[in-house]
Design a protein around this motif. Structure first.
Motif, mmCIF file in Angstrom:
data_model
loop_
_atom_site.group_PDB
_atom_site.id
_atom_site.type_symbol
_atom_site.label_atom_id
_atom_site.label_comp_id
_atom_site.label_asym_id
_atom_site.label_seq_id
_atom_site.Cartn_x
_atom_site.Cartn_y
_atom_site.Cartn_z
ATOM 1 N N THR A 57 99.902 22.827 47.408
ATOM 2 C CA THR A 57 99.552 23.674 48.553
ATOM 3 C C THR A 57 100.795 24.129 49.321
ATOM 4 O O THR A 57 101.853 23.488 49.272
ATOM 5 C CB THR A 57 98.623 22.937 49.528
ATOM 6 O OG1 THR A 57 99.275 21.746 49.982
ATOM 7 C CG2 THR A 57 97.309 22.560 48.859
ATOM 8 N N ASN A 58 100.622 25.217 50.027
ATOM 9 C CA ASN A 58 101.666 25.721 50.907
ATOM 10 C C ASN A 58 100.989 26.348 52.116
ATOM 11 O O ASN A 58 99.956 27.022 51.970
ATOM 12 C CB ASN A 58 102.527 26.751 50.177
ATOM 13 C CG ASN A 58 103.775 27.100 50.954
ATOM 14 O OD1 ASN A 58 104.324 26.263 51.659
ATOM 15 N ND2 ASN A 58 104.223 28.336 50.833
ATOM 16 N N TYR A 59 101.564 26.120 53.287
ATOM 17 C CA TYR A 59 100.972 26.609 54.529
ATOM 18 C C TYR A 59 101.993 27.382 55.363
ATOM 19 O O TYR A 59 103.187 27.075 55.337
ATOM 20 C CB TYR A 59 100.472 25.443 55.392
ATOM 21 C CG TYR A 59 99.339 24.658 54.809
ATOM 22 C CD1 TYR A 59 99.569 23.558 53.994
ATOM 23 C CD2 TYR A 59 98.015 25.007 55.076
ATOM 24 C CE1 TYR A 59 98.517 22.834 53.461
ATOM 25 C CE2 TYR A 59 96.957 24.277 54.556
ATOM 26 C CZ TYR A 59 97.225 23.195 53.749
ATOM 27 O OH TYR A 59 96.172 22.467 53.222
ATOM 28 N N ALA A 60 101.491 28.341 56.115
ATOM 29 C CA ALA A 60 102.324 28.971 57.123
ATOM 30 C C ALA A 60 102.637 27.927 58.197
ATOM 31 O O ALA A 60 101.801 27.076 58.519
ATOM 32 C CB ALA A 60 101.598 30.161 57.742
ATOM 33 N N ASP A 61 103.835 28.007 58.769
ATOM 34 C CA ASP A 61 104.228 27.026 59.789
ATOM 35 C C ASP A 61 103.255 27.019 60.958
ATOM 36 O O ASP A 61 102.995 25.972 61.558
ATOM 37 C CB ASP A 61 105.636 27.339 60.292
ATOM 38 C CG ASP A 61 106.703 27.000 59.268
ATOM 39 O OD1 ASP A 61 107.834 27.502 59.403
ATOM 40 O OD2 ASP A 61 106.413 26.230 58.323
ATOM 41 N N SER A 62 102.710 28.173 61.275
ATOM 42 C CA SER A 62 101.845 28.303 62.453
ATOM 43 C C SER A 62 100.509 27.571 62.305
ATOM 44 O O SER A 62 99.826 27.347 63.311
ATOM 45 C CB SER A 62 101.589 29.783 62.748
ATOM 46 O OG SER A 62 100.956 30.403 61.643
ATOM 47 N N VAL A 63 100.151 27.203 61.083
ATOM 48 C CA VAL A 63 98.849 26.541 60.883
ATOM 49 C C VAL A 63 98.975 25.114 60.356
ATOM 50 O O VAL A 63 97.965 24.419 60.210
ATOM 51 C CB VAL A 63 97.948 27.356 59.935
ATOM 52 C CG1 VAL A 63 97.806 28.783 60.433
ATOM 53 C CG2 VAL A 63 98.438 27.310 58.498
ATOM 54 N N LYS A 64 100.186 24.681 60.063
ATOM 55 C CA LYS A 64 100.384 23.321 59.545
ATOM 56 C C LYS A 64 99.844 22.297 60.526
ATOM 57 O O LYS A 64 100.084 22.376 61.726
ATOM 58 C CB LYS A 64 101.862 23.070 59.287
ATOM 59 C CG LYS A 64 102.395 23.741 58.035
ATOM 60 C CD LYS A 64 103.871 23.433 57.834
ATOM 61 C CE LYS A 64 104.397 24.127 56.577
ATOM 62 N NZ LYS A 64 105.851 23.908 56.400
ATOM 63 N N GLY A 65 99.093 21.347 59.991
ATOM 64 C CA GLY A 65 98.514 20.308 60.819
ATOM 65 C C GLY A 65 97.160 20.677 61.412
ATOM 66 O O GLY A 65 96.460 19.810 61.943
ATOM 67 N N ARG A 66 96.798 21.950 61.335
ATOM 68 C CA ARG A 66 95.505 22.391 61.870
ATOM 69 C C ARG A 66 94.563 22.904 60.782
ATOM 70 O O ARG A 66 93.352 22.719 60.866
ATOM 71 C CB ARG A 66 95.714 23.509 62.901
ATOM 72 C CG ARG A 66 96.554 23.112 64.092
ATOM 73 C CD ARG A 66 96.555 24.207 65.158
ATOM 74 N NE ARG A 66 97.141 25.452 64.662
ATOM 75 C CZ ARG A 66 96.507 26.623 64.671
ATOM 76 N NH1 ARG A 66 95.270 26.707 65.115
ATOM 77 N NH2 ARG A 66 97.117 27.715 64.223
ATOM 78 N N PHE A 67 95.118 23.549 59.780
ATOM 79 C CA PHE A 67 94.316 24.131 58.702
ATOM 80 C C PHE A 67 94.506 23.312 57.424
ATOM 81 O O PHE A 67 95.600 22.807 57.155
ATOM 82 C CB PHE A 67 94.734 25.569 58.413
ATOM 83 C CG PHE A 67 94.413 26.565 59.492
ATOM 84 C CD1 PHE A 67 93.962 26.160 60.750
ATOM 85 C CD2 PHE A 67 94.566 27.912 59.254
ATOM 86 C CE1 PHE A 67 93.671 27.079 61.741
ATOM 87 C CE2 PHE A 67 94.273 28.853 60.229
ATOM 88 C CZ PHE A 67 93.838 28.430 61.477
#
Length: 122
Positions: A57-67
């Motif tokens: 997986t890879n996440y945008a920094d703005s959503v890490k920990g929430r999505f």
């Protein structure tokens, strides 16, 4: 022909949660990656999260920990659990399937869903 059908968008208050789903249908042999992108008014479409068939997986920094993105390979479905939503998460969310190979074909194509609106407002 491959189609992506998204569901789960809506209007929520800040701090609440939503779960988006995207199911790919058609004569699908394999899908390398499935992901979620979003586009807010006046802004470019941006990657939110992506998951490969092996579960990377890879996440945008703005959503890490929430999505949290997850995938059911047997159903060709990807999910996006969105917690602690903020007004700045308001956007149209698009599902994308990367490097899709259909039965009997040796070619790979990318496909987009139609988008689902997520609005976070009090």
């Amino acid at each position: 022909q491959v189609q992506l059908e998204e569901s789960g968008g809506g209007l929520v208050q800040p701090g609440e949660s939503l779960r988006l789903s995207c199911a790919a249908s058609g004569s699908i042999f394999s899908i390398y990656a499935m992901g979620w992108y979003r586009q807010a008014p006046g802004r470019q479409r941006e990657l939110v999260a992506i998951v490969t068939a092996r579960g990377s997986t890879n996440y945008a920094d703005s959503v890490k920990g929430r999505f949290t993105i997850s995938r059911d390979n047997a159903k060709n479905t990807v999910y996006l659990q969105m917690n602690s939503l903020k007004p700045e998460d308001t956007a149209v969310y698009y599902c994308k399937a990367d490097n899709v190979r259909t039965d009997g074909s040796s070619r790979y194509y990318d496909y987009w869903g139609q988008g689902t609106q997520v609005t976070v407002s009090s």
